[in-house]
Motif scaffolding. Sequence first.
Motif, PDB file in Angstrom:
ATOM      1  N   PRO A 197       0.821  -1.214   0.000  1.00 23.92           N
ATOM      2  CA  PRO A 197       0.000   0.000   0.000  1.00 23.92           C
ATOM      3  C   PRO A 197       0.851   1.260   0.000  1.00 23.92           C
ATOM      4  N   LEU A 198       0.369   2.290  -0.714  1.00 24.43           N
ATOM      5  CA  LEU A 198       1.086   3.570  -0.732  1.00 24.43           C
ATOM      6  C   LEU A 198       1.007   4.275   0.616  1.00 24.43           C
ATOM      7  N   ARG A 199      -0.080   4.071   1.316  1.00 22.63           N
ATOM      8  CA  ARG A 199      -0.273   4.742   2.604  1.00 22.63           C
ATOM      9  C   ARG A 199       0.856   4.361   3.564  1.00 22.63           C
ATOM     10  N   GLY A 200       1.547   5.349   4.058  1.00 20.03           N
ATOM     11  CA  GLY A 200       2.630   5.116   5.009  1.00 20.03           C
ATOM     12  C   GLY A 200       3.967   4.780   4.382  1.00 20.03           C
TER      13      GLY A 200
ATOM     14  N   LEU B 204       5.276   6.626   1.564  1.00 20.68           N
ATOM     15  CA  LEU B 204       5.777   7.733   0.759  1.00 20.68           C
ATOM     16  C   LEU B 204       6.386   8.813   1.643  1.00 20.68           C
ATOM     17  N   ALA B 205       7.401   9.485   1.092  1.00 20.11           N
ATOM     18  CA  ALA B 205       8.014  10.625   1.770  1.00 20.11           C
ATOM     19  C   ALA B 205       7.058  11.811   1.743  1.00 20.11           C
ATOM     20  N   SER B 206       7.471  12.900   2.348  1.00 19.88           N
ATOM     21  CA  SER B 206       6.583  14.046   2.505  1.00 19.88           C
ATOM     22  C   SER B 206       6.312  14.796   1.211  1.00 19.88           C
ATOM     23  N   ASP B 207       6.983  14.429   0.112  1.00 20.18           N
ATOM     24  CA  ASP B 207       6.657  15.023  -1.184  1.00 20.18           C
ATOM     25  C   ASP B 207       5.588  14.226  -1.914  1.00 20.18           C
ATOM     26  N   TRP B 208       5.159  13.116  -1.336  1.00 20.06           N
ATOM     27  CA  TRP B 208       4.129  12.256  -1.905  1.00 20.06           C
ATOM     28  C   TRP B 208       4.531  11.679  -3.261  1.00 20.06           C
ATOM     29  N   PHE B 209       5.819  11.542  -3.487  1.00 17.14           N
ATOM     30  CA  PHE B 209       6.313  10.953  -4.740  1.00 17.14           C
ATOM     31  C   PHE B 209       7.378   9.911  -4.470  1.00 17.14           C
ATOM     32  N   HIS B 210       8.395  10.279  -3.705  1.00 13.67           N
ATOM     33  CA  HIS B 210       9.478   9.344  -3.410  1.00 13.67           C
ATOM     34  C   HIS B 210       9.088   8.425  -2.254  1.00 13.67           C
ATOM     35  N   PRO B 211       9.690   7.240  -2.197  1.00 13.33           N
ATOM     36  CA  PRO B 211       9.467   6.374  -1.029  1.00 13.33           C
ATOM     37  C   PRO B 211      10.087   6.971   0.229  1.00 13.33           C
ATOM     38  N   ASN B 212       9.559   6.570   1.376  1.00  8.95           N
ATOM     39  CA  ASN B 212      10.221   6.841   2.646  1.00  8.95           C
ATOM     40  C   ASN B 212      10.930   5.564   3.094  1.00  8.95           C
TER      41      ASN B 212
END
Length: 224
Positions: A186-189, A191-199
């Motif tokens: 899932p994408l939720r949780g 993604l980094a704070s730019d909503w594009f790169h992974p965290n």
Amino acid sequence: MPRRTWSSRLLDVSAVLVPGIGRVRAQKEPFARSWASANRLALASGRPLWVALGDSMTQGIGAHDVDGGWVPRLNARLGRPFAVLNLSASGARIQDVLDAQLPHLPEAPTLVTVLVGANDMLTPSRRRDVPARFATLLERLPPGRSVVATLPQGNAEARAVNALLDEAGAHGRIEVADMRGPALGPLRGSLASDWFHPNDVGYESIAGIFEGPVRACLARRARD
């Protein structure tokens, strides 16, 4: 002074509207410097070389620090057997890998990984000729020691690229790190704070996707 592109101007505006974009973009230069320093040590180490090709995701942009990206995480999972030569660059597209990264590939690296294509998928004009460029990339990779990620997008160009990867994998030229469907989770949780790169969570998932194919590639080489 280089001409600013429409996309770079849009990113500047977006960084003001979404502060997380600016925070993630600020990682670009320090991460690049960190990898450049590590690359010099890797080339002088005499250890087996893992050459990582690609874009900002192989740089680890979006992680808490440069060690939080998928490349250091996977090397740790494997027991840190490699000196990593990370030739990736933020913003890189497939043609950049062909023109600026592959020419610096050392002779007979132990492992080569490729994670690229996200920046080619952003607009229809960028997607033009992507399958042909990826076919050229596959031809230039060292056979039997390369692991290449599929594209998770569902457009026609991504499907064509993935068909090329599946064929190359079936013939044993590469191992395929499959990022299609639910592989990334899932994408939720993630993604980094730019909503594009992974965290960090997202990069742990990518490391997991690459781990099996990388181990298979190394096992195949040991048998041969």
